[in-house]
Design an enzyme around this catalytic site. Structure first.
Site, PDB file in Angstrom:
ATOM      1  N   GLU A  41       0.781   2.152   0.337  1.00  0.00           N
ATOM      2  CA  GLU A  41      -0.455   2.468   0.027  1.00  0.00           C
ATOM      3  C   GLU A  41      -0.878   3.174   1.601  1.00  0.00           C
ATOM      4  O   GLU A  41      -0.711   2.553   2.496  1.00  0.00           O
ATOM      5  CB  GLU A  41      -1.575   1.322  -0.030  1.00  0.00           C
ATOM      6  CG  GLU A  41      -2.905   1.675  -0.135  1.00  0.00           C
ATOM      7  CD  GLU A  41      -3.871   0.528  -0.494  1.00  0.00           C
ATOM      8  OE1 GLU A  41      -5.086   0.717  -0.666  1.00  0.00           O
ATOM      9  OE2 GLU A  41      -3.401  -0.583  -0.100  1.00  0.00           O
ATOM     10  N   LYS A 119      -7.185   5.136  -6.735  1.00  0.00           N
ATOM     11  CA  LYS A 119      -7.577   3.828  -6.710  1.00  0.00           C
ATOM     12  C   LYS A 119      -8.892   3.413  -7.400  1.00  0.00           C
ATOM     13  O   LYS A 119      -9.603   3.938  -7.139  1.00  0.00           O
ATOM     14  CB  LYS A 119      -7.475   3.031  -5.275  1.00  0.00           C
ATOM     15  CG  LYS A 119      -7.540   1.565  -5.370  1.00  0.00           C
ATOM     16  CD  LYS A 119      -7.316   1.063  -3.697  1.00  0.00           C
ATOM     17  CE  LYS A 119      -7.220  -0.394  -3.382  1.00  0.00           C
ATOM     18  NZ  LYS A 119      -7.002  -0.625  -2.163  1.00  0.00           N
ATOM     19  N   CYS A 155      -2.505  -1.186  -4.725  1.00  0.00           N
ATOM     20  CA  CYS A 155      -2.946  -2.422  -4.225  1.00  0.00           C
ATOM     21  C   CYS A 155      -3.853  -3.323  -4.902  1.00  0.00           C
ATOM     22  O   CYS A 155      -3.538  -4.165  -5.953  1.00  0.00           O
ATOM     23  CB  CYS A 155      -3.408  -2.258  -2.676  1.00  0.00           C
ATOM     24  SG  CYS A 155      -3.175  -3.788  -1.577  1.00  0.00           S
TER      25      CYS A 155
END
Length: 562
Positions: A41, A119, A155
């Site tokens: 990430e 994300k 994540c």
């Protein structure tokens, strides 16, 4: 399908260095015949970039780096060994409302951006503050690489599984939503194994790698999918990233595991996956390696190579010196002894022996005369008052001044030597022993300091046995012992852990620890009264669930009932 887990150590803002590292690992993946190289990430810009994300030039530079990496994918020979690249980056958000940037996983292939997964879940607890910067994804979708359908997550998007966590932080579960899409397209996807990729910058704390593995295993089992997680490694300020990238089978079994606390490239083949994962290192070894890596990266990423450690002959400074030598090499560590009349001869000899065992330079600067001169200057105001805290604190403040003079003269960072127990209750001196650039063991309780020190001595005696056996003392007055002011550390530390990390009340702690509530309250008052010191402390390397610093935020001017 062959996938390379490219576990690298990026530096925040070093776009050139990070890009070169990405391309170096991509080339190694190509040599091994990978179809896809997966990076952590925000690997392009480094994590966490914090308020750099508010700078348009920073975001623009990230986009330029993405173009450079994409161009590499176009310049590789066609056929096997020409991998696509999946990498984390920041990208601008051009929507008329909301935040201006996105946290994304970018798929680069044949010279262009082939797919972007934004994300969705933006953590806002502990050290994380991503809602401050990023616009969350409105939706997410499956993509395809080399004919293989893939669910890509970033994540936190994998950290909300209802089957694993007793309480979810978010109403949405991106993994679950992507798997529902898979189910809806099951006819078209028939014959393809379910594959979930997660790119992460998940910082270390004690027990975190084990929790991460169990969580990913639960996802693999629930969705009958292969799960691959590529995690950042390295230190950035107080955060340390352990790497420990993984591939898990639909059974939840670990098929492959990258190194912990080191860069690594691991090639896995989904079509012929055979478990071959090395066992992770044990808990105390993980903490040691986290402290070593965090120290090394903090010093080097800040542009330095050498450090100074004030060696008192005590166990805390001995441990910090041992960590520094492992991190930077003996030639880059200098120990400074600064005894007063209250320093025992044993402490001086222990400091000398430690330096010899570590192979570091040791310089002794007695400060008796400086201390006497300070007292003489202050005598017109101090006359008639008893020797007390003011005189005690003068000694570490003299030492702090000398250490900073040496730091300025020779360009070496000062490492502070205070532990978490001391920082918790304020058993430390502002502008004295708190002086320095990095609090190496500021998240390590005193009892843990002893455990780590025994770990240091696992092969041979490095920290002198006399240092391990002596009663802890600041040696700022005759016959002083830590237990003059504090409970024994085996009593104190569990109280502090319960209050600092788990926020239990005095009554809850007293019941849990089977100690008098009055004792607990006296400790908690010390914790609350010392917040002003902690907010002026050097950055702390985080190795527990709740460290002092950005992950624990309390006001200074308060009136708290404990």
């Amino acid at each position: 399908m062959k996938i390379a887990l490219a576990q690298i150590n990026p530096t925040v803002g070093d776009f050139t260095g990070n890009t070169n590292r990405i391309l170096e690992y991509a080339a190694r993946a190509a040599e091994q015949g990978a179809d896809l190289a997966v990076f952590p990430e925000l690997a392009v810009c480094g994590y966490p970039p914090a308020d750099f994300l508010e700078k348009s030039a920073f975001v623009a530079r990230a986009c330029e780096a993405i173009d450079e990496i994409a161009a590499w994918t176009a310049n590789q020979p066609a056929g096997p060994g020409r991998p696509a690249i999946l990498v984390g980056s920041v990208m601008p958000d051009h929507s008329p409302v909301g935040k201006r940037v996105r946290n994304v996983a970018v798929l680069l292939s044949a010279g262009k951006v082939a797919f972007v997964q934004q994300k969705k879940l933006l953590p806002f607890y502990d050290v994380f503050d991503e809602q401050r910067y990023f616009e969350p994804a409105a939706s997410q979708s499956l993509t395809e690489i080399a004919g293989q359908p893939i669910a890509i997550t970033v994540c936190e998007d994998a950290w909300n599984d209802k089957g694993f966590w007793p309480r979810q932080l978010y109403p949405d579960d991106p993994v679950d939503a992507l798997m529902r899409q898979w189910q809806a397209q099951s006819a078209a996807l028939d014959g393809h194994p379910r594959l979930i990729l997660n790119i992460s910058a998940s910082p270390f704390n004690q027990g975190k790698p084990q929790v991460r593995q169990r969580m990913l295993a639960a996802i693999a089992e629930r969705h009958n999918a292969f799960v691959l997680m590529v995690n950042q490694v390295g230190g950035n300020d107080g955060l340390v990233f352990d790497g420990s990238s993984l591939m898990l089978a639909p059974s939840g079994e670990v098929i492959a595991r990258a190194a912990c606390f080191a860069e690594d490239l691991v090639l896995v083949d989904v079509a012929s996956s055979v478990p071959s994962a090395p066992a992770p290192c044990d808990d105390i070894a993980q903490v040691w390696r986290a402290l070593v890596l965090g120290t090394r990266d903090y010093v080097r990423k800040c542009g330095f190579s050498k450090v100074l450690v004030g060696l008192s002959g005590g166990i805390d400074s001995a441990l910090v010196a041992a960590i520094a030598v492992d991190a930077l090499g003996a030639d880059n560590v200098v120990g400074i002894g600064m005894p007063t009349e209250y320093s025992s001869l044993g402490s001086i000899s222990d400091a000398r022996r430690l330096a010899k065992n570590l192979g570091i330079r040791f310089e002794l600067f007695p400060i008796h005369d400086i201390f006497a001169q300070f007292q003489k200057v202050l005598d017109p105001l101090f006359s008639g008052t008893p020797f007390g805290l003011a005189e005690e604190n003068l000694q570490p403040r003299i030492r702090g001044t000398l250490l900073m003079a040496l730091s300025n003269k020779f360009g070496a960072l000062v490492l502070t030597t205070g532990n978490k127990s001391e920082m918790s209750v304020g058993y430390c001196t502002l502008y004295g022993d708190m002086v320095g650039a990095l609090a190496v063991i500021g998240d390590v309780y005193k009892t843990r300091v002893y455990e780590l020190s025994h770990y240091v001595n696992r092969g041979r005696e490095i920290i002198p046995q006399s240092t391990l056996e002596k009663a802890p003392s600041a040696e700022l007055r005759p016959g002083q012992r830590d237990t003059d002011s504090l409970p024994p550390y085996d009593v104190l530390d569990p109280i502090l852990e319960a209050y600092v990390e788990r926020y239990l009340s005095a009554e809850q702690i007293a019941e849990e620890q089977n100690v008098e509530v009055a004792l607990v309250r006296s400790v908690l008052r010390l914790v609350e009264q010392s917040e002003y010191k902690r907010q002026q402390a050097a950055p702390v390397l985080k190795v527990t669930q709740k460290s002092f610093g950005t992950g624990r935020r309390f006001p200074i001017a308060v009136k708290v009932q404990v």
